[in-house]
Design a protein around this motif. Sequence first.
Motif, mmCIF file in Angstrom:
data_model
loop_
_atom_site.group_PDB
_atom_site.id
_atom_site.type_symbol
_atom_site.label_atom_id
_atom_site.label_comp_id
_atom_site.label_asym_id
_atom_site.label_seq_id
_atom_site.Cartn_x
_atom_site.Cartn_y
_atom_site.Cartn_z
ATOM 1 N N GLY A 44 0.814 -1.213 0.000
ATOM 2 C CA GLY A 44 0.000 0.000 0.000
ATOM 3 C C GLY A 44 0.841 1.253 0.000
ATOM 4 N N TYR A 45 1.891 1.262 0.822
ATOM 5 C CA TYR A 45 2.793 2.414 0.841
ATOM 6 C C TYR A 45 3.461 2.595 -0.517
ATOM 7 N N HIS A 46 3.878 1.492 -1.123
ATOM 8 C CA HIS A 46 4.560 1.574 -2.413
ATOM 9 C C HIS A 46 3.615 2.054 -3.511
ATOM 10 N N ARG A 47 2.397 1.529 -3.519
ATOM 11 C CA ARG A 47 1.465 1.809 -4.614
ATOM 12 C C ARG A 47 0.684 3.102 -4.408
ATOM 13 N N HIS A 48 0.335 3.420 -3.153
ATOM 14 C CA HIS A 48 -0.565 4.548 -2.899
ATOM 15 C C HIS A 48 0.023 5.642 -2.019
ATOM 16 N N ALA A 49 1.187 5.410 -1.429
ATOM 17 C CA ALA A 49 1.863 6.404 -0.576
ATOM 18 C C ALA A 49 1.078 6.736 0.684
ATOM 19 N N PHE A 50 0.271 5.816 1.155
ATOM 20 C CA PHE A 50 -0.328 5.928 2.484
ATOM 21 C C PHE A 50 -0.643 4.514 2.987
ATOM 22 N N ASN A 51 -1.042 4.406 4.242
ATOM 23 C CA ASN A 51 -1.232 3.101 4.874
ATOM 24 C C ASN A 51 -2.580 2.502 4.471
ATOM 25 N N VAL A 52 -2.566 1.640 3.457
ATOM 26 C CA VAL A 52 -3.793 1.037 2.949
ATOM 27 C C VAL A 52 -4.391 0.053 3.963
ATOM 28 N N LEU A 53 -3.534 -0.580 4.757
ATOM 29 C CA LEU A 53 -4.045 -1.500 5.779
ATOM 30 C C LEU A 53 -4.988 -0.776 6.735
ATOM 31 N N ILE A 54 -4.588 0.397 7.207
ATOM 32 C CA ILE A 54 -5.447 1.181 8.090
ATOM 33 C C ILE A 54 -6.692 1.641 7.346
ATOM 34 N N SER A 55 -6.523 2.052 6.089
ATOM 35 C CA SER A 55 -7.666 2.494 5.281
ATOM 36 C C SER A 55 -8.694 1.382 5.140
ATOM 37 N N ASN A 56 -8.221 0.148 4.876
ATOM 38 C CA ASN A 56 -9.138 -0.982 4.739
ATOM 39 C C ASN A 56 -9.882 -1.253 6.038
ATOM 40 N N ARG A 57 -9.178 -1.122 7.163
ATOM 41 C CA ARG A 57 -9.811 -1.402 8.458
ATOM 42 C C ARG A 57 -10.813 -0.322 8.862
ATOM 43 N N LEU A 58 -10.641 0.890 8.335
ATOM 44 C CA LEU A 58 -11.586 1.967 8.649
ATOM 45 C C LEU A 58 -12.961 1.691 8.060
ATOM 46 N N GLY A 59 -13.000 0.991 6.937
ATOM 47 C CA GLY A 59 -14.272 0.734 6.271
ATOM 48 C C GLY A 59 -14.718 1.921 5.441
ATOM 49 N N PHE A 60 -15.970 1.870 4.992
ATOM 50 C CA PHE A 60 -16.479 2.891 4.082
ATOM 51 C C PHE A 60 -17.185 4.036 4.797
ATOM 52 N N HIS A 61 -17.449 3.896 6.071
ATOM 53 C CA HIS A 61 -18.119 4.946 6.842
ATOM 54 C C HIS A 61 -17.230 5.315 8.019
ATOM 55 N N ARG A 62 -16.986 6.596 8.181
ATOM 56 C CA ARG A 62 -16.028 7.033 9.204
ATOM 57 C C ARG A 62 -16.596 8.208 9.997
ATOM 58 N N GLN A 63 -16.524 8.119 11.297
ATOM 59 C CA GLN A 63 -16.927 9.227 12.151
ATOM 60 C C GLN A 63 -15.821 10.281 12.172
ATOM 61 N N LEU A 64 -16.189 11.527 12.021
ATOM 62 C CA LEU A 64 -15.212 12.602 11.966
ATOM 63 C C LEU A 64 -15.469 13.626 13.065
ATOM 64 N N PRO A 65 -14.417 14.203 13.624
ATOM 65 C CA PRO A 65 -14.609 15.245 14.637
ATOM 66 C C PRO A 65 -15.097 16.543 14.003
ATOM 67 N N GLU A 66 -15.743 17.375 14.782
ATOM 68 C CA GLU A 66 -16.204 18.677 14.314
ATOM 69 C C GLU A 66 -15.019 19.638 14.343
ATOM 70 N N THR A 67 -14.608 20.126 13.185
ATOM 71 C CA THR A 67 -13.437 21.000 13.105
ATOM 72 C C THR A 67 -13.797 22.440 12.773
ATOM 73 N N ARG A 68 -15.068 22.701 12.540
ATOM 74 C CA ARG A 68 -15.464 24.060 12.176
ATOM 75 C C ARG A 68 -15.533 24.965 13.399
ATOM 76 N N ASP A 69 -15.525 26.254 13.156
ATOM 77 C CA ASP A 69 -15.719 27.233 14.219
ATOM 78 C C ASP A 69 -17.090 27.027 14.853
ATOM 79 N N ALA A 70 -17.178 27.298 16.147
ATOM 80 C CA ALA A 70 -18.439 27.074 16.871
ATOM 81 C C ALA A 70 -19.596 27.857 16.263
ATOM 82 N N GLN A 71 -19.309 29.019 15.677
ATOM 83 C CA GLN A 71 -20.377 29.831 15.080
ATOM 84 C C GLN A 71 -21.013 29.148 13.878
ATOM 85 N N CYS A 72 -20.264 28.237 13.252
ATOM 86 C CA CYS A 72 -20.802 27.560 12.069
ATOM 87 C C CYS A 72 -21.994 26.677 12.433
#
Length: 420
Positions: free
Chosen positions: A14-42
């Motif tokens: 994965g590192y050779h072909r895609h330049a990132f950790n594909v093993l971790i990407s595969n384990r994350l699955g297709f749906h991922r919870q993300l933190p709120e990074t916007r300003d509170a006013q948003c």
Amino acid sequence: MIFNEADQEVRDSGYHRHAFNVLISNRLGFHRQLPETRDAQCREKSYPVALPSASVVICFFNEALSALLRTVHSVLDRTPAYLLHEIILVDDHSELEELKDELDRYVRAELQGKVQLVRNQRREGLIRGRMIGASHATGGLFAMNRKYFNELGQYDAGMDIWGGENLEISFRIWMCGGQLFIIPCSRVGHIFRKRRPYGSPGGHDTMAHNSLRLAHVWMDGYKEQYLSLRPELRNRSYGDIGERVALRKRLQCHSFRWYLDTVYPEMQTAANGNKQQPLFINKGLKRPKVLQRGRLRNLAIRRCLVAQGRASQKGGAVVLRPCDPRDPDQDWAYDEEGQLILAGLLCLDVSEVRTFDPPRLMKCHGSGGSQQWSLGKSNRIYQVSVGQCLAAVSQPIGQKGYVSMAICDGSQTQQWQLEA
């Protein structure tokens, strides 16, 4: 986390072909919870209900399947259904087996009626790929009205693969009567790789080709400033620009001088005594905190990193010279954004496309990437974007100076000390 041999193989390939950790990407699955990074006013901001629906175009070439499908599901999961007209996937003639039948089956079975898959019959590149996606779209395009996009000529189809199209469309929109707006509450994630995992057909420098087309169509006499930084490109072919020049004339676009005076006056210093108030002023802008300051001394050569010419010369090379604690032009600042700033003026920068080029001094852009450095273990200076270390060389390389970027190996020529 425990890895077995199969996991190790997936990770390494994965590192050779895609330049990132594909093993971790595969384990994350297709749906991922993300933190709120916007300003509170948003969170309190409300939007009109009667907004036009949009078509989202996603171009890919040899992308990891898990990352690609997670992108698709992220759009589906986070976009109100009534605003999302369709997603169009444009496969730019990928070679990976998992992007063929397996992707076809998933789109048919799991994404029925939501995603259209378009496959290019040859490698077109990001720019023409976006145009191909736009030609299949039946809704609006991202945040741009379709009619407006077509009136202003779309992208330059003569540009290849990647690079320069963002500047071209920006110059064209502003100079030809349009406007671009920043949406502070919008967030788009990006897999930031340490290198480009794929090249261009034939190994051509598409950034140089595209930049030449941009300069010759839109920058008028100011193109000489670009060519003075890249004199080797002065006689290089950049294809037929007749159609783009005719488009500019037909749209009665402004000059590039107008663009600099009206849209981006911060870019130019006072010329002919004409000091113009910038159109956009961010009074809340905060300069990054300086973490360390001093001279950058190479432990092998025992000399300090300085500008080859003037410390204020944008595009200038850096070289090693005898250290002088009384010389203000040897003073480097390392800040919390990872920038290395010489004499409070310009940032140490590398080419993310021509990674064999030596580092140079450029205007600080504050966007990381080519100007993001890590003063890490073993006194090395690691360039985050290209995944290489700053190194001293014992002999000059032509006229390019005494330093270069190299694969990190822990040698003393790659060890630096930032000393007061």
